[in-house]
Design an enzyme around this catalytic site. Structure first.
Site, mmCIF file in Angstrom:
data_model
loop_
_atom_site.group_PDB
_atom_site.id
_atom_site.type_symbol
_atom_site.label_atom_id
_atom_site.label_comp_id
_atom_site.label_asym_id
_atom_site.label_seq_id
_atom_site.Cartn_x
_atom_site.Cartn_y
_atom_site.Cartn_z
ATOM 1 N N GLY A 254 34.231 87.322 88.538
ATOM 2 C CA GLY A 254 33.114 87.980 89.206
ATOM 3 C C GLY A 254 32.737 87.252 90.479
ATOM 4 N N GLU B 13 26.711 91.979 94.340
ATOM 5 C CA GLU B 13 26.828 91.622 95.773
ATOM 6 C C GLU B 13 26.520 90.150 96.007
ATOM 7 O OE1 GLU B 13 27.676 93.779 98.174
ATOM 8 O OE2 GLU B 13 27.526 95.665 97.090
ATOM 9 N N PHE C 262 34.427 100.868 94.949
ATOM 10 C CA PHE C 262 34.944 99.633 95.540
ATOM 11 C C PHE C 262 35.233 98.663 94.404
ATOM 12 C CE2 PHE C 262 34.184 95.450 97.522
ATOM 13 C CZ PHE C 262 34.774 95.570 98.767
ATOM 14 N N GLY C 263 36.506 98.416 94.140
ATOM 15 C CA GLY C 263 36.875 97.603 92.983
ATOM 16 C C GLY C 263 37.286 96.204 93.352
ATOM 17 N N LEU C 264 36.333 95.281 93.227
ATOM 18 C CA LEU C 264 36.636 93.862 93.480
ATOM 19 C C LEU C 264 36.492 93.064 92.182
ATOM 20 C CD1 LEU C 264 37.283 91.644 95.580
ATOM 21 C CD2 LEU C 264 34.827 91.394 95.955
ATOM 22 N N THR C 265 35.345 93.228 91.493
ATOM 23 C CA THR C 265 35.048 92.451 90.291
ATOM 24 C C THR C 265 36.017 92.799 89.153
ATOM 25 O OG1 THR C 265 32.723 92.451 90.921
ATOM 26 C CG2 THR C 265 33.212 91.903 88.631
ATOM 27 N N GLU C 266 36.365 91.793 88.377
ATOM 28 C CA GLU C 266 37.240 91.992 87.205
ATOM 29 C C GLU C 266 36.540 91.422 85.970
ATOM 30 O OE1 GLU C 266 40.961 90.155 88.247
ATOM 31 O OE2 GLU C 266 41.315 91.623 89.851
#
Ligand SMILES: Cc1cc2nc3c(=O)[nH]c(=O)nc-3n(C[C@H](O)[C@H](O)[C@H](O)COP(=O)(O)OP(=O)(O)OC[C@H]3O[C@@H](n4cnc5c(N)ncnc54)[C@H](O)[C@@H]3O)c2cc1C
Length: 386
Positions: free
Chosen positions: A139, A365, A131-135
């Site tokens: 964050g 999270e 699951f790729g949300l953070t860059e």
């Protein structure tokens, strides 16, 4: 009844919930506990093998329905997370990311074709998701994400970098969140698509029995049907996080329980000044305070689980649980470490491993500060995020 369950909270569990818990506890005792210290030390975990074994028991996406998922209650899923994390937070992360983030995103927002393609294979552990949300530069503030998805004819073209992505180096599919001209959208990206690369992040001092990576997306061309049709706006990935955070509320209690059980056993057998450590009032005060906090955390988890099963769980309630239970679990792990003295820093005991792991759990999270801001906004009606 476990000595830890001072309030007899287990009596509110159903027979089925107790059975599921017993099965997961046995699996962790047989498969994880004997080896996890070695995995942690080496920074290598047989994640694919474990995923298949967890899949056989129905632990992957276990609270989802259809597509080979077990359809269990939220409380049963929470208890499974607790037992998994009593083994290791990294092992629980494997299951959380697979089931609550990657599978949940496809299950809730995907097309029928996407669900058929990915969910049955993910439920058995044959396919791994991430699951790729953070860059790297975004964050806590995913609304500022820089990853872009632009239309090119019927296709989508994705460019950007995702950082700190659990399971990425071993994943078959990544749920990637990207900014489009219409707002944030989600994509099911097969990891073997041209232009996708995953690099493992090394030198982690925490969650070493979990695979973490960076995903680079270099003009990744995807057909129109890779987009998750139901995911519109940032509220879609945030709803997935609410799912996963619920598992963490329970999971953190598992790490804390393992620390406490280890410490109770140590304190009753280790002798100083002619008596067991457990016989000193200062030690008992520590043990009592920790057990009280653990029981309060269990109450919080049970209440959140029952709310989830009634379809009434709200994000700020999950923030209460994530903030409290992870913070207290980390405090318990650190306090237990003091009771083990020098042995507390040894890999022969699980306490420092749990404490180090919980540092990551505190951050991912939604950090504690972000959950404080969520709760603060609910209390005051004022947003203090920016
Ligand atoms: C082992 C591990 C696995 C992970 N797995 C995943 C994954 O699978 N998928 C994924 O998308 N991400 C994952 N993450 C990333 C994680 O979700 C982020 O690290 C987290 O959201 C925090 O972002 P950041 O590290 O960029 O910290 P930052 O956002 O830079 O925050 C740094 C500090 O500033 C504080 N802060 C930030 N904003 C505010 C504010 N408004 N007010 C007060 N304080 C503030 C934070 O609370 C924190 O203490 C993982 C992280 C780790 C460590």
């Amino acid at each position: 009844m476990s000595a830890m369950d001072l309030l007899d909270l287990d009596s509110s569990l159903t027979e089925e919930e107790r059975q599921i818990r017993a099965v997961v506890r046995q699996l962790i005792d047989d498969r994880v506990r004997p080896q996890v210290a070695g995995w942690y030390e080496a920074g290598q975990v047989p994640a694919r093998e474990l995923a298949r074994e967890f899949g056989k028991l129905g632990l992957l996406g276990m609270h989802l329905t259809g597509y080979g998922c077990a359809g269990s209650t939220a409380v049963a899923y929470g208890l499974a997370c607790l037992e998994l994390e009593a083994g290791d937070s990294g092992v629980r992360s494997l299951v959380s990311v697979q089931g609550s983030l990657a599978m949940y995103a496809i299950w809730r927002y995907g097309s029928e074709e996407q669900k058929q393609r990915w969910l049955p294979a993910m439920a058995t552990g044959e396919a791994i998701g991430c699951f790729g949300l953070t860059e790297p530069d975004h964050g806590s503030d995913p609304a500022s994400m820089a990853t872009r998805a632009r239309r090119d004819g019927d296709d989508w073209v994705l460019t950007g970098t995702k950082m700190w992505i659990t399971n990425a180096p071993i994943a078959d599919v990544a749920v990637i969140w990207a900014r489009t001209d219409e707002g944030v959208r989600g994509f099911a990206v097969p990891m073997d698509t041209r232009g996708v690369a995953a690099r493992e992040i090394g030198r982690k001092m925490s969650l070493r029995a979990s695979v973490t990576g960076e995903i680079s997306l270099d003009d990744v061309r995807l057909p129109a049907d890779a987009q998750l049709p139901g995911a519109v706006g940032l509220k879609a990935p945030l709803s997935c996080l609410t799912e996963a955070r619920h598992g963490i509320v329970w999971g953190a209690l598992g790490a804390a329980r393992d620390c406490l059980e280890t410490t109770l056993s140590y304190a009753t057998t280790r002798t100083q000044f002619g008596r067991p450590l457990a016989g000193f009032q200062l030690t008992q005060a520590k043990l009592a305070d920790m057990a009280v906090e653990w029981n309060k955390g269990y109450l919080v988890a049970l209440q959140l689980g029952r709310l989830a099963d009634a379809g009434k769980l709200r994000p700020e309630q999950v923030s209460v649980g994530k903030l409290n239970n992870v913070r207290e679990a980390l405090a318990i792990a650190r306090q237990c470490r003091t009771i083990l003295g020098a042995n507390g820093v040894s890999g022969d005991y699980p306490v420092m491993r749990h404490a180090n792991n919980l540092e990551s759990v505190l951050t991912y999270e939604g950090t504690s500060e972000i959950h404080q801001l969520v709760i603060g906004q609910k209390l005051t009606g004022v947003s203090a995020f920016t």
